[in-house]
Design a protein around this motif. Structure first.
Motif, PDB file in Angstrom:
ATOM      1  N   LEU A 236       0.791  -1.239   0.000  1.00 34.87           N
ATOM      2  CA  LEU A 236       0.000   0.000   0.000  1.00 34.87           C
ATOM      3  C   LEU A 236       0.818   1.281   0.000  1.00 34.87           C
ATOM      4  O   LEU A 236       0.363   2.298  -0.534  1.00 34.87           O
ATOM      5  N   MET A 237       2.015   1.280   0.605  1.00 35.13           N
ATOM      6  CA  MET A 237       2.785   2.530   0.631  1.00 35.13           C
ATOM      7  C   MET A 237       3.163   2.997  -0.779  1.00 35.13           C
ATOM      8  O   MET A 237       2.958   4.170  -1.116  1.00 35.13           O
ATOM      9  N   PRO A 238       3.696   2.121  -1.655  1.00 40.23           N
ATOM     10  CA  PRO A 238       3.950   2.578  -3.029  1.00 40.23           C
ATOM     11  C   PRO A 238       2.668   2.931  -3.770  1.00 40.23           C
ATOM     12  O   PRO A 238       2.644   3.878  -4.566  1.00 40.23           O
ATOM     13  N   THR A 239       1.594   2.199  -3.501  1.00 41.09           N
ATOM     14  CA  THR A 239       0.325   2.454  -4.195  1.00 41.09           C
ATOM     15  C   THR A 239      -0.161   3.866  -3.934  1.00 41.09           C
ATOM     16  O   THR A 239      -0.586   4.575  -4.854  1.00 41.09           O
ATOM     17  N   SER A 240      -0.098   4.299  -2.666  1.00 42.81           N
ATOM     18  CA  SER A 240      -0.544   5.656  -2.337  1.00 42.81           C
ATOM     19  C   SER A 240       0.329   6.699  -3.030  1.00 42.81           C
ATOM     20  O   SER A 240      -0.153   7.770  -3.416  1.00 42.81           O
ATOM     21  N   ALA A 241       1.623   6.382  -3.203  1.00 38.84           N
ATOM     22  CA  ALA A 241       2.516   7.316  -3.887  1.00 38.84           C
ATOM     23  C   ALA A 241       2.257   7.359  -5.395  1.00 38.84           C
ATOM     24  O   ALA A 241       2.475   8.385  -6.042  1.00 38.84           O
ATOM     25  N   PHE A 242       1.756   6.245  -5.963  1.00 36.81           N
ATOM     26  CA  PHE A 242       1.574   6.144  -7.416  1.00 36.81           C
ATOM     27  C   PHE A 242       0.202   6.617  -7.890  1.00 36.81           C
ATOM     28  O   PHE A 242       0.007   6.798  -9.093  1.00 36.81           O
ATOM     29  N   ILE A 243      -0.752   6.794  -6.988  1.00 35.52           N
ATOM     30  CA  ILE A 243      -2.094   7.202  -7.409  1.00 35.52           C
ATOM     31  C   ILE A 243      -2.088   8.531  -8.164  1.00 35.52           C
ATOM     32  O   ILE A 243      -2.715   8.657  -9.226  1.00 35.52           O
ATOM     33  N   LEU A 357       6.504   0.341   9.563  1.00 36.75           N
ATOM     34  CA  LEU A 357       7.091   1.511   8.909  1.00 36.75           C
ATOM     35  C   LEU A 357       8.355   1.168   8.131  1.00 36.75           C
ATOM     36  O   LEU A 357       8.585   1.685   7.032  1.00 36.75           O
ATOM     37  N   LEU A 358       9.178   0.288   8.691  1.00 40.16           N
ATOM     38  CA  LEU A 358      10.431  -0.046   8.026  1.00 40.16           C
ATOM     39  C   LEU A 358      10.225  -0.957   6.820  1.00 40.16           C
ATOM     40  O   LEU A 358      11.114  -1.081   5.972  1.00 40.16           O
ATOM     41  N   SER A 359       9.060  -1.604   6.728  1.00 40.08           N
ATOM     42  CA  SER A 359       8.775  -2.414   5.542  1.00 40.08           C
ATOM     43  C   SER A 359       8.359  -1.529   4.361  1.00 40.08           C
ATOM     44  O   SER A 359       8.435  -1.949   3.202  1.00 40.08           O
ATOM     45  N   GLY A 360       7.929  -0.300   4.658  1.00 39.08           N
ATOM     46  CA  GLY A 360       7.501   0.617   3.606  1.00 39.08           C
ATOM     47  C   GLY A 360       8.578   0.926   2.584  1.00 39.08           C
ATOM     48  O   GLY A 360       8.343   0.843   1.368  1.00 39.08           O
ATOM     49  N   PRO A 361       9.806   1.320   3.021  1.00 36.99           N
ATOM     50  CA  PRO A 361      10.863   1.593   2.041  1.00 36.99           C
ATOM     51  C   PRO A 361      11.198   0.402   1.154  1.00 36.99           C
ATOM     52  O   PRO A 361      11.604   0.580   0.006  1.00 36.99           O
ATOM     53  N   ILE A 362      11.034  -0.828   1.686  1.00 36.02           N
ATOM     54  CA  ILE A 362      11.267  -2.017   0.856  1.00 36.02           C
ATOM     55  C   ILE A 362      10.282  -2.026  -0.313  1.00 36.02           C
ATOM     56  O   ILE A 362      10.655  -2.253  -1.467  1.00 36.02           O
ATOM     57  N   GLY A 363       9.008  -1.766   0.016  1.00 41.25           N
ATOM     58  CA  GLY A 363       7.994  -1.709  -1.034  1.00 41.25           C
ATOM     59  C   GLY A 363       8.249  -0.589  -2.020  1.00 41.25           C
ATOM     60  O   GLY A 363       8.112  -0.766  -3.241  1.00 41.25           O
ATOM     61  N   LEU A 364       8.642   0.590  -1.502  1.00 41.09           N
ATOM     62  CA  LEU A 364       8.909   1.730  -2.381  1.00 41.09           C
ATOM     63  C   LEU A 364      10.068   1.448  -3.333  1.00 41.09           C
ATOM     64  O   LEU A 364      10.008   1.777  -4.528  1.00 41.09           O
ATOM     65  N   ALA A 365      11.143   0.821  -2.804  1.00 40.66           N
ATOM     66  CA  ALA A 365      12.306   0.536  -3.641  1.00 40.66           C
ATOM     67  C   ALA A 365      11.958  -0.473  -4.732  1.00 40.66           C
ATOM     68  O   ALA A 365      12.282  -0.270  -5.916  1.00 40.66           O
ATOM     69  N   PHE A 366      11.287  -1.551  -4.351  1.00 42.65           N
ATOM     70  CA  PHE A 366      10.920  -2.575  -5.330  1.00 42.65           C
ATOM     71  C   PHE A 366       9.951  -2.017  -6.367  1.00 42.65           C
ATOM     72  O   PHE A 366      10.116  -2.219  -7.579  1.00 42.65           O
ATOM     73  N   ALA A 367       8.926  -1.302  -5.874  1.00 48.55           N
ATOM     74  CA  ALA A 367       7.905  -0.775  -6.785  1.00 48.55           C
ATOM     75  C   ALA A 367       8.482   0.270  -7.726  1.00 48.55           C
ATOM     76  O   ALA A 367       8.082   0.355  -8.897  1.00 48.55           O
ATOM     77  N   GLY A 368       9.433   1.081  -7.222  1.00 48.78           N
ATOM     78  CA  GLY A 368      10.044   2.098  -8.072  1.00 48.78           C
ATOM     79  C   GLY A 368      10.766   1.478  -9.258  1.00 48.78           C
ATOM     80  O   GLY A 368      10.613   1.919 -10.404  1.00 48.78           O
ATOM     81  N   VAL A 369      11.554   0.440  -9.007  1.00 48.58           N
ATOM     82  CA  VAL A 369      12.278  -0.255 -10.081  1.00 48.58           C
ATOM     83  C   VAL A 369      11.287  -0.938 -11.029  1.00 48.58           C
ATOM     84  O   VAL A 369      11.422  -0.869 -12.258  1.00 48.58           O
ATOM     85  N   PHE A 370      10.275  -1.588 -10.449  1.00 48.62           N
ATOM     86  CA  PHE A 370       9.296  -2.333 -11.256  1.00 48.62           C
ATOM     87  C   PHE A 370       8.525  -1.415 -12.201  1.00 48.62           C
ATOM     88  O   PHE A 370       8.368  -1.724 -13.391  1.00 48.62           O
ATOM     89  N   THR A 371       8.040  -0.277 -11.677  1.00 47.91           N
ATOM     90  CA  THR A 371       7.218   0.623 -12.501  1.00 47.91           C
ATOM     91  C   THR A 371       8.045   1.314 -13.583  1.00 47.91           C
ATOM     92  O   THR A 371       7.530   1.646 -14.655  1.00 47.91           O
ATOM     93  N   GLU A 372       9.350   1.542 -13.316  1.00 47.10           N
ATOM     94  CA  GLU A 372      10.209   2.146 -14.330  1.00 47.10           C
ATOM     95  C   GLU A 372      10.322   1.229 -15.543  1.00 47.10           C
ATOM     96  O   GLU A 372      10.406   1.679 -16.683  1.00 47.10           O
ATOM     97  N   ARG A 373      10.313  -0.065 -15.292  1.00 43.65           N
ATOM     98  CA  ARG A 373      10.496  -1.035 -16.381  1.00 43.65           C
ATOM     99  C   ARG A 373       9.177  -1.470 -17.020  1.00 43.65           C
ATOM    100  O   ARG A 373       9.129  -1.709 -18.230  1.00 43.65           O
TER     101      ARG A 373
END
Length: 427
Positions: A236-243, A357-373
Protein backbone atom coordinates in the motif's frame (compact mmCIF):
# COMPACT_ATOMS: atom_id res chain seq x y z
CA UNK A 1 -7.79 6.33 40.04
CA UNK A 2 -10.34 4.38 37.98
CA UNK A 3 -12.21 5.76 35.02
CA UNK A 4 -15.89 4.92 35.48
CA UNK A 5 -18.52 4.27 32.83
CA UNK A 6 -20.00 7.68 33.54
CA UNK A 7 -16.90 9.68 32.68
CA UNK A 8 -14.76 7.64 30.27
CA UNK A 9 -16.47 9.23 27.26
CA UNK A 10 -15.73 12.72 28.56
CA UNK A 11 -12.05 11.88 29.01
CA UNK A 12 -11.73 10.13 25.65
CA UNK A 13 -13.46 12.82 23.61
CA UNK A 14 -11.65 15.63 25.47
CA UNK A 15 -8.31 14.13 24.44
CA UNK A 16 -9.43 13.42 20.90
CA UNK A 17 -10.86 16.91 20.39
CA UNK A 18 -7.43 18.35 21.10
CA UNK A 19 -5.76 15.69 18.99
CA UNK A 20 -8.16 16.29 16.09
CA UNK A 21 -7.38 20.02 16.07
CA UNK A 22 -3.64 19.35 16.26
CA UNK A 23 -3.85 16.63 13.60
CA UNK A 24 -5.77 18.92 11.25
CA UNK A 25 -3.34 21.84 11.65
CA UNK A 26 -0.40 19.45 11.10
CA UNK A 27 -2.01 18.06 7.93
CA UNK A 28 -2.50 21.60 6.59
CA UNK A 29 1.14 22.38 7.37
CA UNK A 30 2.30 19.17 5.70
CA UNK A 31 0.64 20.12 2.40
CA UNK A 32 1.97 23.67 2.67
CA UNK A 33 5.53 22.47 3.25
CA UNK A 34 5.37 20.12 0.25
CA UNK A 35 4.17 22.95 -1.98
CA UNK A 36 6.79 25.33 -0.53
CA UNK A 37 9.62 22.87 -1.17
CA UNK A 38 8.27 22.19 -4.67
CA UNK A 39 8.14 25.92 -5.47
CA UNK A 40 11.55 26.65 -3.96
CA UNK A 41 13.61 23.65 -5.13
CA UNK A 42 11.61 21.78 -7.79
CA UNK A 43 13.60 18.75 -6.67
CA UNK A 44 12.11 15.26 -6.40
CA UNK A 45 15.13 14.31 -4.28
CA UNK A 46 14.35 17.01 -1.70
CA UNK A 47 10.72 15.87 -1.54
CA UNK A 48 11.84 12.25 -1.09
CA UNK A 49 14.20 13.26 1.72
CA UNK A 50 11.38 15.24 3.35
CA UNK A 51 9.16 12.14 3.20
CA UNK A 52 11.92 10.01 4.74
CA UNK A 53 12.39 12.56 7.53
CA UNK A 54 8.68 12.23 8.25
CA UNK A 55 8.58 8.50 9.03
CA UNK A 56 12.11 7.04 9.24
CA UNK A 57 12.86 8.31 12.80
CA UNK A 58 9.62 6.71 13.99
CA UNK A 59 10.57 3.40 12.41
CA UNK A 60 14.13 3.34 13.74
CA UNK A 61 13.47 4.64 17.26
CA UNK A 62 10.17 2.85 17.93
CA UNK A 63 11.46 -0.25 19.76
CA UNK A 64 13.50 1.89 22.16
CA UNK A 65 10.91 4.63 22.66
CA UNK A 66 8.44 2.02 23.91
CA UNK A 67 10.73 1.43 26.90
CA UNK A 68 10.20 5.00 28.11
CA UNK A 69 6.45 4.85 27.43
CA UNK A 70 6.13 1.77 29.65
CA UNK A 71 8.41 3.13 32.38
CA UNK A 72 7.31 6.75 32.82
CA UNK A 73 4.12 8.79 33.13
CA UNK A 74 2.39 8.54 29.73
CA UNK A 75 0.38 11.72 30.09
CA UNK A 76 3.58 13.66 30.79
CA UNK A 77 5.30 12.05 27.79
CA UNK A 78 2.46 13.11 25.45
CA UNK A 79 2.53 16.68 26.77
CA UNK A 80 6.32 16.93 26.38
CA UNK A 81 6.08 15.45 22.86
CA UNK A 82 3.45 18.00 21.81
CA UNK A 83 5.55 20.81 23.29
CA UNK A 84 8.62 19.56 21.40
CA UNK A 85 6.65 19.49 18.14
CA UNK A 86 5.28 23.00 18.72
CA UNK A 87 8.73 24.34 19.71
CA UNK A 88 10.30 22.88 16.55
CA UNK A 89 7.57 24.50 14.45
CA UNK A 90 8.02 27.83 16.25
CA UNK A 91 11.70 27.83 15.21
CA UNK A 92 10.49 27.90 11.60
CA UNK A 93 8.15 30.81 12.44
CA UNK A 94 11.06 32.81 13.86
CA UNK A 95 13.34 31.90 10.93
CA UNK A 96 10.62 32.93 8.50
CA UNK A 97 10.23 36.24 10.28
CA UNK A 98 13.94 36.96 9.71
CA UNK A 99 13.79 35.70 6.12
CA UNK A 100 16.03 32.71 6.86
CA UNK A 101 13.66 29.78 6.36
CA UNK A 102 16.02 27.46 4.48
CA UNK A 103 15.33 24.02 3.03
CA UNK A 104 17.90 22.52 5.40
CA UNK A 105 16.12 23.99 8.44
CA UNK A 106 12.76 22.64 7.25
CA UNK A 107 14.23 19.12 6.88
CA UNK A 108 15.76 19.25 10.38
CA UNK A 109 12.46 20.44 11.86
CA UNK A 110 10.58 17.67 10.05
CA UNK A 111 12.97 15.16 11.65
CA UNK A 112 12.42 16.65 15.14
CA UNK A 113 8.65 16.61 14.65
CA UNK A 114 8.88 12.97 13.58
CA UNK A 115 10.79 12.13 16.77
CA UNK A 116 8.08 13.85 18.82
CA UNK A 117 5.42 11.84 16.96
CA UNK A 118 7.40 8.65 17.58
CA UNK A 119 6.83 9.20 21.30
CA UNK A 120 3.33 10.66 21.06
CA UNK A 121 1.49 8.25 18.75
CA UNK A 122 2.18 4.90 20.50
CA UNK A 123 1.82 6.62 23.87
CA UNK A 124 -1.68 7.80 22.95
CA UNK A 125 -2.55 4.31 21.70
CA UNK A 126 -1.24 2.81 24.95
CA UNK A 127 -3.24 5.27 27.05
CA UNK A 128 -6.53 4.60 25.26
CA UNK A 129 -7.20 1.20 26.95
CA UNK A 130 -6.61 2.89 30.32
CA UNK A 131 -9.55 5.18 29.57
CA UNK A 132 -11.86 3.24 27.27
CA UNK A 133 -13.66 -0.01 28.26
CA UNK A 134 -12.37 -2.96 26.24
CA UNK A 135 -15.71 -3.57 24.50
CA UNK A 136 -15.65 0.03 23.20
CA UNK A 137 -12.10 0.07 21.81
CA UNK A 138 -13.12 -0.79 18.24
CA UNK A 139 -15.88 1.85 18.16
CA UNK A 140 -13.53 4.51 19.52
CA UNK A 141 -10.98 3.49 16.90
CA UNK A 142 -13.69 4.02 14.30
CA UNK A 143 -14.33 7.54 15.64
CA UNK A 144 -10.59 8.25 15.45
CA UNK A 145 -10.42 7.01 11.87
CA UNK A 146 -13.40 9.22 11.00
CA UNK A 147 -11.66 12.29 12.43
CA UNK A 148 -8.54 11.45 10.45
CA UNK A 149 -10.50 11.06 7.21
CA UNK A 150 -12.26 14.42 7.72
CA UNK A 151 -8.81 15.95 8.15
CA UNK A 152 -7.64 14.29 4.92
CA UNK A 153 -10.64 15.68 3.03
CA UNK A 154 -10.48 19.26 4.31
CA UNK A 155 -6.75 19.87 4.87
CA UNK A 156 -5.74 20.10 1.15
CA UNK A 157 -8.52 22.64 0.54
CA UNK A 158 -7.68 24.76 3.59
CA UNK A 159 -3.97 24.48 2.84
CA UNK A 160 -4.53 25.70 -0.74
CA UNK A 161 -6.49 28.75 0.47
CA UNK A 162 -4.00 29.63 3.22
CA UNK A 163 -0.93 29.02 1.04
CA UNK A 164 -2.29 31.44 -1.55
CA UNK A 165 -3.06 34.19 0.98
CA UNK A 166 -0.67 33.65 3.92
CA UNK A 167 3.06 33.20 4.32
CA UNK A 168 4.34 29.73 5.25
CA UNK A 169 5.26 31.16 8.67
CA UNK A 170 1.61 32.01 9.30
CA UNK A 171 0.54 28.43 8.52
CA UNK A 172 3.31 27.10 10.78
CA UNK A 173 2.11 29.35 13.60
CA UNK A 174 -1.39 27.89 13.14
CA UNK A 175 0.12 24.44 13.75
CA UNK A 176 1.87 25.71 16.89
CA UNK A 177 -1.52 26.83 18.25
CA UNK A 178 -3.02 23.43 17.38
CA UNK A 179 -0.25 21.61 19.29
CA UNK A 180 -0.73 23.87 22.33
CA UNK A 181 -4.48 23.17 22.30
CA UNK A 182 -3.66 19.43 22.31
CA UNK A 183 -1.45 20.03 25.36
CA UNK A 184 -4.30 21.89 27.09
CA UNK A 185 -6.83 19.10 26.55
CA UNK A 186 -4.32 16.54 27.81
CA UNK A 187 -3.71 18.68 30.87
CA UNK A 188 -7.39 18.74 31.90
CA UNK A 189 -7.96 15.03 31.20
CA UNK A 190 -7.93 12.38 33.92
CA UNK A 191 -5.71 9.44 32.93
CA UNK A 192 -5.24 6.61 35.44
CA UNK A 193 -1.62 6.08 36.44
CA UNK A 194 -0.03 2.69 35.94
CA UNK A 195 2.35 1.24 38.48
CA UNK A 196 5.27 2.13 36.27
CA UNK A 197 8.76 1.30 37.41
CA UNK A 198 10.22 4.83 37.46
CA UNK A 199 12.55 4.09 40.38
CA UNK A 200 13.77 0.68 39.28
CA UNK A 201 17.30 1.83 38.53
CA UNK A 202 18.70 3.17 35.29
CA UNK A 203 16.97 2.61 31.98
CA UNK A 204 18.53 -0.35 30.16
CA UNK A 205 17.34 0.23 26.61
CA UNK A 206 18.54 -2.99 24.99
CA UNK A 207 17.31 -5.31 27.72
CA UNK A 208 13.95 -3.58 28.16
CA UNK A 209 13.38 -3.32 24.40
CA UNK A 210 14.16 -7.03 24.17
CA UNK A 211 11.48 -7.67 26.82
CA UNK A 212 8.93 -5.96 24.56
CA UNK A 213 9.94 -8.25 21.69
CA UNK A 214 9.67 -11.28 23.99
CA UNK A 215 6.12 -10.29 24.94
CA UNK A 216 5.13 -9.84 21.28
CA UNK A 217 6.89 -13.05 20.22
CA UNK A 218 5.13 -15.14 22.88
CA UNK A 219 1.73 -14.18 21.46
CA UNK A 220 2.32 -15.97 18.16
CA UNK A 221 -1.03 -14.92 16.70
CA UNK A 222 -0.41 -11.21 17.20
CA UNK A 223 3.20 -11.50 16.02
CA UNK A 224 1.89 -13.21 12.88
CA UNK A 225 -0.65 -10.43 12.36
CA UNK A 226 2.07 -7.77 12.73
CA UNK A 227 4.22 -9.53 10.10
CA UNK A 228 1.21 -9.93 7.79
CA UNK A 229 0.53 -6.21 8.20
CA UNK A 230 4.06 -5.61 6.87
CA UNK A 231 3.05 -7.37 3.64
CA UNK A 232 0.06 -5.02 3.53
CA UNK A 233 2.36 -2.00 3.99
CA UNK A 234 4.74 -3.19 1.24
CA UNK A 235 1.75 -3.19 -1.10
CA UNK A 236 0.00 0.00 0.00
CA UNK A 237 2.78 2.53 0.63
CA UNK A 238 3.95 2.58 -3.03
CA UNK A 239 0.33 2.45 -4.20
CA UNK A 240 -0.54 5.66 -2.34
CA UNK A 241 2.52 7.32 -3.89
CA UNK A 242 1.57 6.14 -7.42
CA UNK A 243 -2.09 7.20 -7.41
CA UNK A 244 -1.31 10.81 -8.50
CA UNK A 245 0.99 9.43 -11.22
CA UNK A 246 -1.78 7.14 -12.46
CA UNK A 247 -4.26 10.02 -12.52
CA UNK A 248 -1.99 12.42 -14.39
CA UNK A 249 0.18 10.13 -16.52
CA UNK A 250 -1.72 6.94 -17.32
CA UNK A 251 -5.16 8.59 -17.51
CA UNK A 252 -3.75 11.83 -19.05
CA UNK A 253 -5.37 13.96 -16.35
CA UNK A 254 -4.32 17.04 -14.39
CA UNK A 255 -3.58 17.80 -10.76
CA UNK A 256 -7.33 18.31 -10.39
CA UNK A 257 -7.93 14.68 -11.34
CA UNK A 258 -5.31 13.57 -8.82
CA UNK A 259 -7.05 15.65 -6.13
CA UNK A 260 -10.41 14.12 -7.01
CA UNK A 261 -9.05 10.61 -6.41
CA UNK A 262 -7.52 11.63 -3.07
CA UNK A 263 -10.78 13.21 -1.93
CA UNK A 264 -12.81 10.19 -3.07
CA UNK A 265 -10.50 7.91 -1.10
CA UNK A 266 -10.88 10.10 2.00
CA UNK A 267 -14.67 10.10 1.64
CA UNK A 268 -14.53 6.30 1.50
CA UNK A 269 -12.41 6.22 4.68
CA UNK A 270 -14.94 8.49 6.40
CA UNK A 271 -17.87 6.26 5.41
CA UNK A 272 -16.04 3.12 6.50
CA UNK A 273 -15.02 4.71 9.80
CA UNK A 274 -18.59 5.75 10.62
CA UNK A 275 -19.88 2.25 9.84
CA UNK A 276 -17.17 0.70 12.02
CA UNK A 277 -17.90 3.11 14.88
CA UNK A 278 -21.60 2.22 14.68
CA UNK A 279 -21.22 -1.54 14.09
CA UNK A 280 -18.07 -2.45 16.00
CA UNK A 281 -16.98 -5.29 13.70
CA UNK A 282 -17.49 -9.05 13.78
CA UNK A 283 -17.39 -11.03 17.04
CA UNK A 284 -14.02 -12.48 16.03
CA UNK A 285 -12.41 -9.24 14.90
CA UNK A 286 -9.86 -11.00 12.69
CA UNK A 287 -12.66 -11.72 10.19
CA UNK A 288 -13.31 -7.99 9.88
CA UNK A 289 -9.65 -7.53 8.91
CA UNK A 290 -9.98 -10.42 6.44
CA UNK A 291 -12.98 -8.73 4.79
CA UNK A 292 -10.99 -5.49 4.53
CA UNK A 293 -8.11 -7.31 2.81
CA UNK A 294 -10.41 -9.00 0.29
CA UNK A 295 -12.27 -5.81 -0.66
CA UNK A 296 -9.02 -3.86 -0.92
CA UNK A 297 -7.42 -6.56 -3.06
CA UNK A 298 -10.39 -6.54 -5.45
CA UNK A 299 -10.24 -2.74 -5.80
CA UNK A 300 -6.50 -2.82 -6.58
CA UNK A 301 -6.91 -5.56 -9.19
CA UNK A 302 -9.63 -3.54 -10.98
CA UNK A 303 -7.47 -0.38 -10.86
CA UNK A 304 -4.66 -2.21 -12.59
CA UNK A 305 -6.65 -3.55 -15.55
CA UNK A 306 -8.51 -0.36 -16.51
CA UNK A 307 -7.99 1.18 -19.97
CA UNK A 308 -6.72 4.74 -20.26
CA UNK A 309 -10.32 6.00 -20.48
CA UNK A 310 -11.35 4.42 -17.18
CA UNK A 311 -10.53 7.30 -14.83
CA UNK A 312 -13.97 7.50 -13.20
CA UNK A 313 -13.98 3.77 -12.45
CA UNK A 314 -10.50 4.33 -10.98
CA UNK A 315 -11.97 7.02 -8.71
CA UNK A 316 -14.83 4.70 -7.65
CA UNK A 317 -12.28 2.01 -6.79
CA UNK A 318 -10.50 4.61 -4.62
CA UNK A 319 -13.78 5.01 -2.69
CA UNK A 320 -14.05 1.22 -2.31
CA UNK A 321 -10.48 0.94 -1.00
CA UNK A 322 -11.12 3.89 1.30
CA UNK A 323 -14.21 2.22 2.75
CA UNK A 324 -12.26 -0.98 3.42
CA UNK A 325 -9.26 0.74 5.08
CA UNK A 326 -10.80 1.45 8.55
CA UNK A 327 -11.89 -2.19 8.87
CA UNK A 328 -8.18 -3.04 8.90
CA UNK A 329 -6.50 -0.25 10.89
CA UNK A 330 -9.57 0.36 13.05
CA UNK A 331 -9.39 -3.28 14.19
CA UNK A 332 -5.63 -3.87 14.14
CA UNK A 333 -4.79 -1.35 16.89
CA UNK A 334 -7.60 -2.43 19.29
CA UNK A 335 -6.48 -6.05 18.84
CA UNK A 336 -3.00 -5.10 20.02
CA UNK A 337 -4.46 -3.02 22.85
CA UNK A 338 -6.64 -5.85 24.15
CA UNK A 339 -4.14 -8.68 23.77
CA UNK A 340 -1.39 -7.27 25.98
CA UNK A 341 -1.22 -5.92 29.51
CA UNK A 342 -1.15 -2.14 29.82
CA UNK A 343 2.38 -2.05 31.26
CA UNK A 344 3.79 -3.61 28.05
CA UNK A 345 1.69 -1.71 25.53
CA UNK A 346 4.20 1.07 24.89
CA UNK A 347 6.87 -1.38 23.76
CA UNK A 348 4.48 -3.64 21.84
CA UNK A 349 2.78 -0.79 19.97
CA UNK A 350 6.07 0.98 19.18
CA UNK A 351 7.70 -2.25 18.01
CA UNK A 352 4.76 -3.24 15.80
CA UNK A 353 4.66 0.26 14.32
CA UNK A 354 8.40 0.13 13.57
CA UNK A 355 8.09 -3.22 11.82
CA UNK A 356 5.36 -1.83 9.57
CA UNK A 357 7.09 1.51 8.91
CA UNK A 358 10.43 -0.05 8.03
CA UNK A 359 8.78 -2.41 5.54
CA UNK A 360 7.50 0.62 3.61
CA UNK A 361 10.86 1.59 2.04
CA UNK A 362 11.27 -2.02 0.86
CA UNK A 363 7.99 -1.71 -1.03
CA UNK A 364 8.91 1.73 -2.38
CA UNK A 365 12.31 0.54 -3.64
CA UNK A 366 10.92 -2.58 -5.33
CA UNK A 367 7.90 -0.78 -6.79
CA UNK A 368 10.04 2.10 -8.07
CA UNK A 369 12.28 -0.25 -10.08
CA UNK A 370 9.30 -2.33 -11.26
CA UNK A 371 7.22 0.62 -12.50
CA UNK A 372 10.21 2.15 -14.33
CA UNK A 373 10.50 -1.03 -16.38
CA UNK A 374 6.88 -2.20 -16.69
CA UNK A 375 4.67 0.87 -16.26
CA UNK A 376 2.93 2.30 -13.20
CA UNK A 377 -0.41 0.63 -13.99
CA UNK A 378 1.20 -2.81 -13.73
CA UNK A 379 1.97 -2.24 -10.05
CA UNK A 380 -1.67 -2.22 -8.96
CA UNK A 381 -2.37 -5.93 -9.73
CA UNK A 382 0.91 -6.75 -7.91
CA UNK A 383 -0.30 -4.74 -4.90
CA UNK A 384 -3.67 -6.49 -5.10
CA UNK A 385 -1.90 -9.85 -5.14
CA UNK A 386 0.15 -8.94 -2.05
CA UNK A 387 -2.97 -7.88 -0.13
CA UNK A 388 -4.70 -11.11 -1.26
CA UNK A 389 -1.65 -13.02 0.05
CA UNK A 390 -2.10 -11.23 3.38
CA UNK A 391 -5.75 -12.37 3.44
CA UNK A 392 -4.80 -15.98 2.64
CA UNK A 393 -2.14 -16.03 5.37
CA UNK A 394 -4.65 -14.60 7.84
CA UNK A 395 -6.99 -17.53 7.17
CA UNK A 396 -4.45 -20.33 6.79
CA UNK A 397 -2.35 -19.63 9.91
CA UNK A 398 -4.43 -20.91 12.88
CA UNK A 399 -2.76 -18.77 15.56
CA UNK A 400 -3.51 -15.61 13.52
CA UNK A 401 -7.05 -16.67 12.69
CA UNK A 402 -7.75 -17.25 16.40
CA UNK A 403 -5.68 -14.41 17.89
CA UNK A 404 -8.73 -12.50 19.13
CA UNK A 405 -8.72 -14.40 22.43
CA UNK A 406 -7.68 -12.18 25.29
CA UNK A 407 -7.62 -14.82 28.03
CA UNK A 408 -5.12 -17.04 26.22
CA UNK A 409 -2.88 -14.10 25.37
CA UNK A 410 -2.85 -12.81 28.94
CA UNK A 411 -1.88 -16.27 30.19
CA UNK A 412 0.99 -16.21 27.69
CA UNK A 413 1.96 -12.71 28.87
CA UNK A 414 2.03 -13.96 32.46
CA UNK A 415 4.30 -16.83 31.41
CA UNK A 416 6.79 -14.60 29.63
CA UNK A 417 6.65 -12.07 32.49
CA UNK A 418 7.74 -14.87 34.82
CA UNK A 419 10.62 -15.67 32.45
CA UNK A 420 11.65 -12.01 32.32
CA UNK A 421 11.57 -11.77 36.11
CA UNK A 422 13.77 -14.86 36.35
CA UNK A 423 16.26 -13.31 33.89
CA UNK A 424 16.40 -10.08 35.92
CA UNK A 425 17.12 -12.01 39.12
CA UNK A 426 19.85 -13.97 37.37
CA UNK A 427 21.46 -10.69 36.22
Amino acid sequence: MTITKSNWKRNFFTIWTGQAISQFSSAVLQFAIVWYLTDKTGSAMVLSIAMMMGFLPQGLLGPFIGVFIDRYNRKRIMIISDLLISAASFVMVVAGGFGRLSTELILVVLMIRSIGSAFHTPCLQAVTPQIVPEDQLTRCSGYSQALESVSQILSPVIAAVLYASWSLSGIIFLDVIGALLAVFTLGITVIPKLQQDETAGKVQLIREAKEGFQILRTNKGMLGLVLISSVHTVALMPTSAFIPLMSMSYFNGTSTHASIVEVMFSIGVLLGSLVLARWGGTKNRIYTILGSFLVMSFGLFVMGILPTGGFYIFALCAVLIGVSAPFYMGIYTPLLQSNFEAKYLGRVLSLSSSIRLLSGPIGLAFAGVFTERCGVEKWFPIAGGLVLLAAILTVLIPCVRNCDKRVDSLNENAQIESEISTEKKAV
